[in-house]
Design a protein around this motif. Structure first.
Motif, PDB file in Angstrom:
ATOM      1  N   LEU A   8      40.639  17.318 -18.872  1.00 17.22           N
ATOM      2  CA  LEU A   8      39.307  17.403 -19.951  1.00 17.22           C
ATOM      3  C   LEU A   8      39.270  19.438 -19.828  1.00 17.22           C
ATOM      4  O   LEU A   8      38.941  19.498 -20.857  1.00 17.22           O
ATOM      5  N   SER A   9      39.602  20.192 -18.699  1.00 15.69           N
ATOM      6  CA  SER A   9      39.632  21.581 -18.940  1.00 15.69           C
ATOM      7  C   SER A   9      40.883  22.306 -20.555  1.00 15.69           C
ATOM      8  O   SER A   9      39.966  22.904 -20.560  1.00 15.69           O
ATOM      9  N   GLN A  10      41.684  21.282 -20.055  1.00 21.28           N
ATOM     10  CA  GLN A  10      42.674  22.326 -21.111  1.00 21.28           C
ATOM     11  C   GLN A  10      41.849  21.841 -22.114  1.00 21.28           C
ATOM     12  O   GLN A  10      42.347  22.313 -23.783  1.00 21.28           O
ATOM     13  N   ARG A  11      41.423  20.366 -22.483  1.00 15.91           N
ATOM     14  CA  ARG A  11      41.585  19.582 -24.010  1.00 15.91           C
ATOM     15  C   ARG A  11      39.722  20.628 -24.299  1.00 15.91           C
ATOM     16  O   ARG A  11      39.777  21.035 -25.456  1.00 15.91           O
ATOM     17  N   LEU A  12      39.272  21.026 -23.460  1.00 14.27           N
ATOM     18  CA  LEU A  12      38.120  22.239 -23.556  1.00 14.27           C
ATOM     19  C   LEU A  12      38.476  23.555 -24.226  1.00 14.27           C
ATOM     20  O   LEU A  12      37.537  23.746 -25.593  1.00 14.27           O
ATOM     21  N   LEU A  15      39.510  23.412 -27.910  1.00 14.06           N
ATOM     22  CA  LEU A  15      38.597  23.538 -28.737  1.00 14.06           C
ATOM     23  C   LEU A  15      38.570  25.122 -29.582  1.00 14.06           C
ATOM     24  O   LEU A  15      38.060  24.340 -30.788  1.00 14.06           O
ATOM     25  N   GLY A  16      38.996  25.718 -29.094  1.00 15.85           N
ATOM     26  CA  GLY A  16      39.655  27.286 -29.962  1.00 15.85           C
ATOM     27  C   GLY A  16      38.069  28.267 -29.176  1.00 15.85           C
ATOM     28  O   GLY A  16      37.180  27.930 -28.835  1.00 15.85           O
ATOM     29  N   TRP A  20      33.270  28.690 -29.227  1.00 16.57           N
ATOM     30  CA  TRP A  20      33.476  29.545 -27.836  1.00 16.57           C
ATOM     31  C   TRP A  20      32.775  30.368 -27.991  1.00 16.57           C
ATOM     32  O   TRP A  20      31.849  30.694 -26.830  1.00 16.57           O
ATOM     33  N   PHE A  21      32.755  30.713 -29.380  1.00 17.53           N
ATOM     34  CA  PHE A  21      31.678  31.776 -29.113  1.00 17.53           C
ATOM     35  C   PHE A  21      30.163  31.101 -29.622  1.00 17.53           C
ATOM     36  O   PHE A  21      29.347  31.720 -29.170  1.00 17.53           O
ATOM     37  N   LEU A  22      30.216  29.896 -30.260  1.00 14.19           N
ATOM     38  CA  LEU A  22      28.944  29.176 -31.206  1.00 14.19           C
ATOM     39  C   LEU A  22      28.661  28.633 -29.810  1.00 14.19           C
ATOM     40  O   LEU A  22      26.978  29.408 -29.376  1.00 14.19           O
ATOM     41  N   ALA A  23      29.379  28.693 -28.750  1.00 14.54           N
ATOM     42  CA  ALA A  23      28.292  28.259 -27.031  1.00 14.54           C
ATOM     43  C   ALA A  23      28.330  28.996 -26.519  1.00 14.54           C
ATOM     44  O   ALA A  23      26.972  29.312 -26.008  1.00 14.54           O
ATOM     45  N   ARG A  87      36.644  14.521 -32.249  1.00 19.35           N
ATOM     46  CA  ARG A  87      35.704  13.974 -31.552  1.00 19.35           C
ATOM     47  C   ARG A  87      35.022  14.406 -30.258  1.00 19.35           C
ATOM     48  O   ARG A  87      33.944  14.989 -29.918  1.00 19.35           O
ATOM     49  N   LEU A  88      36.057  15.215 -29.446  1.00 16.50           N
ATOM     50  CA  LEU A  88      35.536  15.836 -28.210  1.00 16.50           C
ATOM     51  C   LEU A  88      34.706  17.101 -28.971  1.00 16.50           C
ATOM     52  O   LEU A  88      33.293  17.465 -28.638  1.00 16.50           O
ATOM     53  N   ALA A  89      34.715  17.973 -30.029  1.00 20.54           N
ATOM     54  CA  ALA A  89      33.913  18.810 -30.498  1.00 20.54           C
ATOM     55  C   ALA A  89      32.988  17.949 -31.268  1.00 20.54           C
ATOM     56  O   ALA A  89      32.036  19.211 -30.945  1.00 20.54           O
ATOM     57  N   ILE A  90      32.938  17.058 -31.680  1.00 25.63           N
ATOM     58  CA  ILE A  90      31.677  16.921 -32.272  1.00 25.63           C
ATOM     59  C   ILE A  90      30.732  16.693 -30.548  1.00 25.63           C
ATOM     60  O   ILE A  90      29.761  16.722 -31.278  1.00 25.63           O
TER      61      ILE A  90
END
Length: 113
Positions: A8-12, A15-16, A20-23, A87-90
């Motif tokens: 999961l850490s690598q998939r997060l 995300l790009g 991550w800037f939005l986060a 799906r993870l991005a959503i």
């Protein structure tokens, strides 16, 4: 693109940078929330949490939901690992938007009273 077997850490991370800037913007909006009932200050550093943050927090939540919508649109024609990525991005965007909304809700409810 990360596969479903990728941790999961690598998939997060995959995300790009824009997501991550939005986060980061969502985190800043959460940190800058003033206490409910706080008045607006129009000068100095206090202007940021009392005037700018209440304006930008709903915008950040809407942009997160818009990104989730666009990820859903892009997910329509894909399958496999790319579909899992979207799906993870959503889920990432919806979770952050809900967090911002729930955290700011007491502030905005105090304005209406």
């Amino acid at each position: 693109m990360a596969t479903a077997a990728t941790p999961l850490s690598q998939r997060l991370i995959a995300l790009g940078s824009m997501r991550w800037f939005l986060a980061l913007c969502a985190l800043v909006a959460i940190v800058l929330r003033p206490e409910p009932g706080t008045g607006i200050v129009t000068e100095g550093w206090a202007l940021v949490p009392t005037l700018l943050a209440p304006v930008l927090a709903p915008l950040v939540a809407v942009v997160l939901l818009l990104d989730a919508l666009m990820a859903r649109v892009f997910m329509i024609d894909t399958d496999g690992p790319v579909r899992q990525h979207y799906r993870l991005a959503i889920w990432f965007n919806v979770l952050l938007a809900a967090l911002v909304t729930v955290y700011w809700l007491p502030y905005f409810l105090a304005i209406g009273q």
